[in-house]
Design a protein around this motif. Structure first.
Motif, PDB file in Angstrom:
ATOM      1  N   ASP A  83      -3.485 -69.471 -58.082  1.00 24.21           N
ATOM      2  CA  ASP A  83      -4.326 -69.552 -56.745  1.00 24.21           C
ATOM      3  C   ASP A  83      -2.943 -70.863 -56.409  1.00 24.21           C
ATOM      4  O   ASP A  83      -3.315 -70.535 -55.399  1.00 24.21           O
ATOM      5  CB  ASP A  83      -6.041 -70.308 -57.191  1.00 24.21           C
ATOM      6  N   LEU A  84      -3.084 -71.394 -56.418  1.00 24.61           N
ATOM      7  CA  LEU A  84      -1.717 -72.356 -56.469  1.00 24.61           C
ATOM      8  C   LEU A  84      -0.536 -72.755 -56.682  1.00 24.61           C
ATOM      9  O   LEU A  84      -0.535 -72.995 -57.779  1.00 24.61           O
ATOM     10  CB  LEU A  84      -2.728 -74.504 -56.033  1.00 24.61           C
ATOM     11  N   LEU A  85       0.840 -73.003 -55.781  1.00 30.31           N
ATOM     12  CA  LEU A  85       1.862 -73.431 -56.219  1.00 30.31           C
ATOM     13  C   LEU A  85       2.421 -74.636 -55.938  1.00 30.31           C
ATOM     14  O   LEU A  85       2.308 -74.573 -54.789  1.00 30.31           O
ATOM     15  CB  LEU A  85       2.588 -72.187 -56.297  1.00 30.31           C
ATOM     16  N   ILE A  86       2.827 -75.121 -56.793  1.00 27.07           N
ATOM     17  CA  ILE A  86       3.149 -76.140 -56.270  1.00 27.07           C
ATOM     18  C   ILE A  86       4.894 -76.885 -56.217  1.00 27.07           C
ATOM     19  O   ILE A  86       5.219 -76.504 -57.768  1.00 27.07           O
ATOM     20  CB  ILE A  86       2.771 -77.971 -56.687  1.00 27.07           C
ATOM     21  N   ILE A  87       5.626 -76.986 -55.397  1.00 25.67           N
ATOM     22  CA  ILE A  87       6.573 -76.977 -55.679  1.00 25.67           C
ATOM     23  C   ILE A  87       7.426 -78.226 -55.928  1.00 25.67           C
ATOM     24  O   ILE A  87       7.333 -79.181 -54.099  1.00 25.67           O
ATOM     25  CB  ILE A  87       7.978 -75.756 -54.942  1.00 25.67           C
ATOM     26  N   LEU A  88       8.179 -78.840 -56.265  1.00 26.30           N
ATOM     27  CA  LEU A  88       8.666 -80.474 -56.485  1.00 26.30           C
ATOM     28  C   LEU A  88       9.811 -80.249 -56.423  1.00 26.30           C
ATOM     29  O   LEU A  88      10.257 -80.030 -56.922  1.00 26.30           O
ATOM     30  CB  LEU A  88       8.025 -81.233 -57.439  1.00 26.30           C
ATOM     31  N   ASP A  89      10.731 -81.636 -55.184  1.00 27.50           N
ATOM     32  CA  ASP A  89      11.959 -81.369 -55.513  1.00 27.50           C
ATOM     33  C   ASP A  89      12.910 -80.792 -54.600  1.00 27.50           C
ATOM     34  O   ASP A  89      14.156 -80.906 -55.608  1.00 27.50           O
ATOM     35  CB  ASP A  89      12.387 -82.068 -56.840  1.00 27.50           C
ATOM     36  N   CYS A  90      12.253 -79.839 -54.140  1.00 27.72           N
ATOM     37  CA  CYS A  90      12.669 -78.978 -53.366  1.00 27.72           C
ATOM     38  C   CYS A  90      13.015 -78.469 -52.553  1.00 27.72           C
ATOM     39  O   CYS A  90      11.572 -78.297 -51.380  1.00 27.72           O
ATOM     40  CB  CYS A  90      11.620 -77.563 -54.349  1.00 27.72           C
ATOM     41  N   SER A  91      14.360 -79.010 -51.815  1.00 25.80           N
ATOM     42  CA  SER A  91      14.436 -79.042 -50.360  1.00 25.80           C
ATOM     43  C   SER A  91      14.066 -77.674 -49.503  1.00 25.80           C
ATOM     44  O   SER A  91      13.655 -77.587 -48.411  1.00 25.80           O
ATOM     45  CB  SER A  91      15.956 -79.628 -49.727  1.00 25.80           C
ATOM     46  N   ALA A 106       1.604 -67.029 -54.857  1.00 25.26           N
ATOM     47  CA  ALA A 106       0.886 -67.686 -54.990  1.00 25.26           C
ATOM     48  C   ALA A 106      -0.014 -67.125 -53.893  1.00 25.26           C
ATOM     49  O   ALA A 106       0.628 -67.205 -53.011  1.00 25.26           O
ATOM     50  CB  ALA A 106       1.666 -68.474 -55.341  1.00 25.26           C
ATOM     51  N   LYS A 107      -1.585 -67.695 -53.766  1.00 27.36           N
ATOM     52  CA  LYS A 107      -2.666 -67.564 -52.480  1.00 27.36           C
ATOM     53  C   LYS A 107      -1.954 -68.732 -51.532  1.00 27.36           C
ATOM     54  O   LYS A 107      -1.807 -68.920 -50.582  1.00 27.36           O
ATOM     55  CB  LYS A 107      -3.764 -67.941 -53.023  1.00 27.36           C
ATOM     56  N   TYR A 108      -1.141 -70.043 -52.719  1.00 22.50           N
ATOM     57  CA  TYR A 108      -1.143 -71.674 -51.342  1.00 22.50           C
ATOM     58  C   TYR A 108       0.190 -71.461 -51.893  1.00 22.50           C
ATOM     59  O   TYR A 108       0.562 -71.624 -53.512  1.00 22.50           O
ATOM     60  CB  TYR A 108      -2.619 -71.905 -51.782  1.00 22.50           C
ATOM     61  N   ILE A 109       0.952 -72.797 -51.165  1.00 25.20           N
ATOM     62  CA  ILE A 109       2.083 -73.238 -51.553  1.00 25.20           C
ATOM     63  C   ILE A 109       1.771 -74.903 -50.277  1.00 25.20           C
ATOM     64  O   ILE A 109       1.653 -75.192 -49.589  1.00 25.20           O
ATOM     65  CB  ILE A 109       3.599 -72.869 -51.220  1.00 25.20           C
ATOM     66  N   VAL A 110       2.273 -75.954 -52.102  1.00 25.41           N
ATOM     67  CA  VAL A 110       2.839 -76.877 -51.697  1.00 25.41           C
ATOM     68  C   VAL A 110       4.281 -77.840 -51.930  1.00 25.41           C
ATOM     69  O   VAL A 110       4.522 -77.593 -53.048  1.00 25.41           O
ATOM     70  CB  VAL A 110       1.434 -77.657 -52.554  1.00 25.41           C
ATOM     71  N   ASN A 111       4.345 -77.958 -50.710  1.00 29.34           N
ATOM     72  CA  ASN A 111       5.839 -78.440 -50.861  1.00 29.34           C
ATOM     73  C   ASN A 111       6.025 -80.226 -51.271  1.00 29.34           C
ATOM     74  O   ASN A 111       5.394 -81.156 -50.449  1.00 29.34           O
ATOM     75  CB  ASN A 111       6.417 -78.449 -49.740  1.00 29.34           C
ATOM     76  N   ILE A 112       6.061 -80.731 -52.435  1.00 24.77           N
ATOM     77  CA  ILE A 112       6.006 -82.223 -52.607  1.00 24.77           C
ATOM     78  C   ILE A 112       7.898 -82.889 -52.393  1.00 24.77           C
ATOM     79  O   ILE A 112       8.173 -82.412 -53.613  1.00 24.77           O
ATOM     80  CB  ILE A 112       5.099 -82.278 -53.652  1.00 24.77           C
ATOM     81  N   ASP A 113       8.510 -83.360 -51.394  1.00 26.78           N
ATOM     82  CA  ASP A 113       9.915 -83.543 -52.006  1.00 26.78           C
ATOM     83  C   ASP A 113      10.189 -84.981 -50.494  1.00 26.78           C
ATOM     84  O   ASP A 113       9.690 -85.097 -50.261  1.00 26.78           O
ATOM     85  CB  ASP A 113      10.664 -82.430 -51.072  1.00 26.78           C
ATOM     86  N   HIS A 114      11.500 -84.848 -51.258  1.00 25.24           N
ATOM     87  CA  HIS A 114      11.930 -86.271 -50.171  1.00 25.24           C
ATOM     88  C   HIS A 114      13.117 -86.500 -49.637  1.00 25.24           C
ATOM     89  O   HIS A 114      13.902 -87.126 -49.291  1.00 25.24           O
ATOM     90  CB  HIS A 114      11.742 -87.906 -51.485  1.00 25.24           C
ATOM     91  N   HIS A 115      13.554 -84.720 -50.022  1.00 23.89           N
ATOM     92  CA  HIS A 115      15.384 -84.428 -49.546  1.00 23.89           C
ATOM     93  C   HIS A 115      15.004 -84.702 -47.332  1.00 23.89           C
ATOM     94  O   HIS A 115      13.764 -83.923 -46.993  1.00 23.89           O
ATOM     95  CB  HIS A 115      15.608 -83.414 -49.513  1.00 23.89           C
ATOM     96  N   ILE A 116      15.874 -85.023 -47.105  1.00 19.01           N
ATOM     97  CA  ILE A 116      16.313 -84.941 -45.605  1.00 19.01           C
ATOM     98  C   ILE A 116      15.692 -83.682 -44.828  1.00 19.01           C
ATOM     99  O   ILE A 116      15.731 -83.216 -44.584  1.00 19.01           O
ATOM    100  CB  ILE A 116      16.811 -86.263 -45.080  1.00 19.01           C
ATOM    101  N   SER A 117      16.925 -82.793 -45.977  1.00 19.36           N
ATOM    102  CA  SER A 117      16.448 -82.077 -45.369  1.00 19.36           C
ATOM    103  C   SER A 117      15.493 -80.923 -45.308  1.00 19.36           C
ATOM    104  O   SER A 117      15.779 -79.065 -45.164  1.00 19.36           O
ATOM    105  CB  SER A 117      18.565 -81.098 -46.282  1.00 19.36           C
ATOM    106  N   ASN A 118      14.990 -81.341 -46.223  1.00 20.73           N
ATOM    107  CA  ASN A 118      13.468 -79.928 -46.000  1.00 20.73           C
ATOM    108  C   ASN A 118      12.787 -79.313 -45.353  1.00 20.73           C
ATOM    109  O   ASN A 118      13.008 -79.890 -44.665  1.00 20.73           O
ATOM    110  CB  ASN A 118      12.124 -81.080 -47.561  1.00 20.73           C
ATOM    111  N   THR A 119      13.105 -77.791 -45.971  1.00 22.91           N
ATOM    112  CA  THR A 119      12.591 -76.818 -44.575  1.00 22.91           C
ATOM    113  C   THR A 119      11.068 -76.566 -44.335  1.00 22.91           C
ATOM    114  O   THR A 119      10.329 -75.749 -43.411  1.00 22.91           O
ATOM    115  CB  THR A 119      12.999 -75.682 -45.000  1.00 22.91           C
ATOM    116  N   SER A 120      10.194 -78.080 -44.793  1.00 21.87           N
ATOM    117  CA  SER A 120       8.700 -77.823 -44.470  1.00 21.87           C
ATOM    118  C   SER A 120       8.059 -76.583 -45.079  1.00 21.87           C
ATOM    119  O   SER A 120       7.857 -76.002 -43.855  1.00 21.87           O
ATOM    120  CB  SER A 120       8.373 -78.393 -43.228  1.00 21.87           C
ATOM    121  N   TYR A 121       8.479 -75.681 -45.969  1.00 23.04           N
ATOM    122  CA  TYR A 121       7.781 -74.196 -46.046  1.00 23.04           C
ATOM    123  C   TYR A 121       6.615 -73.752 -47.005  1.00 23.04           C
ATOM    124  O   TYR A 121       6.433 -73.462 -46.647  1.00 23.04           O
ATOM    125  CB  TYR A 121       9.444 -73.492 -47.315  1.00 23.04           C
TER     126      TYR A 121
END
Length: 324
Positions: A83-91, A106-121
């Protein structure tokens, strides 16, 4: 920034309440922040009686195998849906390597990250490039969600933060970093054991590989750029793996004259992983971006799909444009 993140955390809470099956994953070639953040958040969600799967998409480096419940990181089962895919530390999603297709499950993706190059996917993007580590973001998420942080979770998050700040030496360390760490220390984590396992416990194979890699050291641009390399042959000779070379790029950066340090790792004949570190003024994220990589101002990486000789020529030339 904080208001936007808080709004995203509210959305995350709603999705967590709705989700039955949750999957957590992080990037290939895992480091302390990726493993610590994934395991820390995963254990925390399990404590709320959620059905949680924590995916291991690459080998766990030797020095992190002591982490509590590390055996909960499992290989991915094909065709399993979440139902939920949480991706961590992945730009970006390419950092999932051959497991990129997991996002289709996954039905829904959560993007948790601190890299300035993150693509907000993600459908939800909890991103703060000012955070010293993704572990910091996980701590804040758990705090906002009022999920208890026990000793095991605190141990994972401490390792995440301590490793990504170079034991709090890098300039990404700030007052909130120390505040969060102080709260983790209140959980009575075994700091002596963590310090030993992560920073003071090198295998003989890693020591031999470190020495051989150091013998490849080359200096460029009036000794302002230091370059080392690790080939597949070197790994075989020393019965070692790439994770055994952790720390050498920081080691050569600390040479008095050096501003930028670079390590080339031969994944395959025409696939060279580049690690970059800088000391004071070069933004190595910009260097990495030229080769579709990214990261932080002082620590970044990329992959060049050439042989190691050509890759070295390309990266050395590019870094030269940034050295004064």
């Amino acid at each position: 920034m904080r208001m936007k993140i808080n709004d995203e955390i509210k959305k995350l809470k709603q999705k967590l309440d709705e989700a039955e099956y949750i999957c957590l994953v992080s990037h290939i070639h895992p480091d302390g922040d990726s493993i610590g953040s994934l395991l820390g958040l995963g254990l925390a969600l399990e404590s709320t009686n959620k059905k949680v799967t924590m995916i291991k998409i690459d080998d766990i480096p030797y020095k992190y195998r002591f982490l509590p419940k590390i055996n909960k990181l499992k290989s991915y089962e094909e065709n399993k849906k979440f139902d939920l895919l949480i991706i961590l530390d992945c730009s970006d999603l390419d950092r999932l390597g051959t497991f990129k297709h997991i996002t289709d499950k996954a039905k829904y993706i959560v993007n948790i990250d601190h890299h300035i190059s993150n693509t907000s996917y993600g459908d939800i993007n909890i991103i703060n490039h000012k955070a010293a580590a993704t572990g910091e973001l996980v701590y804040n998420i758990l705090d906002c969600l009022d999920i208890n942080i026990d000793k095991e979770i605190a141990t994972c998050l401490y390792v995440a933060i301590a490793t990504d700040t170079g034991s709090f030496r890098y300039d990404n360390t700030h007052s909130e970093t120390h505040y969060i760490v102080s709260k983790l220390l209140e959980k009575q984590i075994d700091l002596k054991k963590i310090t030993f396992e992560v920073f003071q416990n090198k295998t003989l194979a890693s020591t031999k590989l470190f020495i051989e890699a150091l013998n490849t050291l080359e200096l460029y641009y009036n000794d302002r750029l230091a370059v080392v390399q690790v080939t597949q042959q070197m790994l075989k000779r020393n019965n070692a793996e790439f994770n055994d070379i952790d720390g050498i790029v920081e080691y050569i950066r600390d040479i008095e004259t050096v501003e930028v340090a670079c390590i080339l790792k031969e994944i395959e004949k025409d696939e060279i992983k580049i690690g970059l570190r800088s000391k004071t003024y070069v933004d190595v994220a910009k260097v990495a971006n030229v080769f579709q990589g990214g990261g932080h101002i002082r620590a970044s990486g990329c992959t060049i799909y050439k042989d190691i000789t050509k890759a070295k020529e390309l990266i050395v030339r590019e870094i030269g444009f940034y050295l004064r």
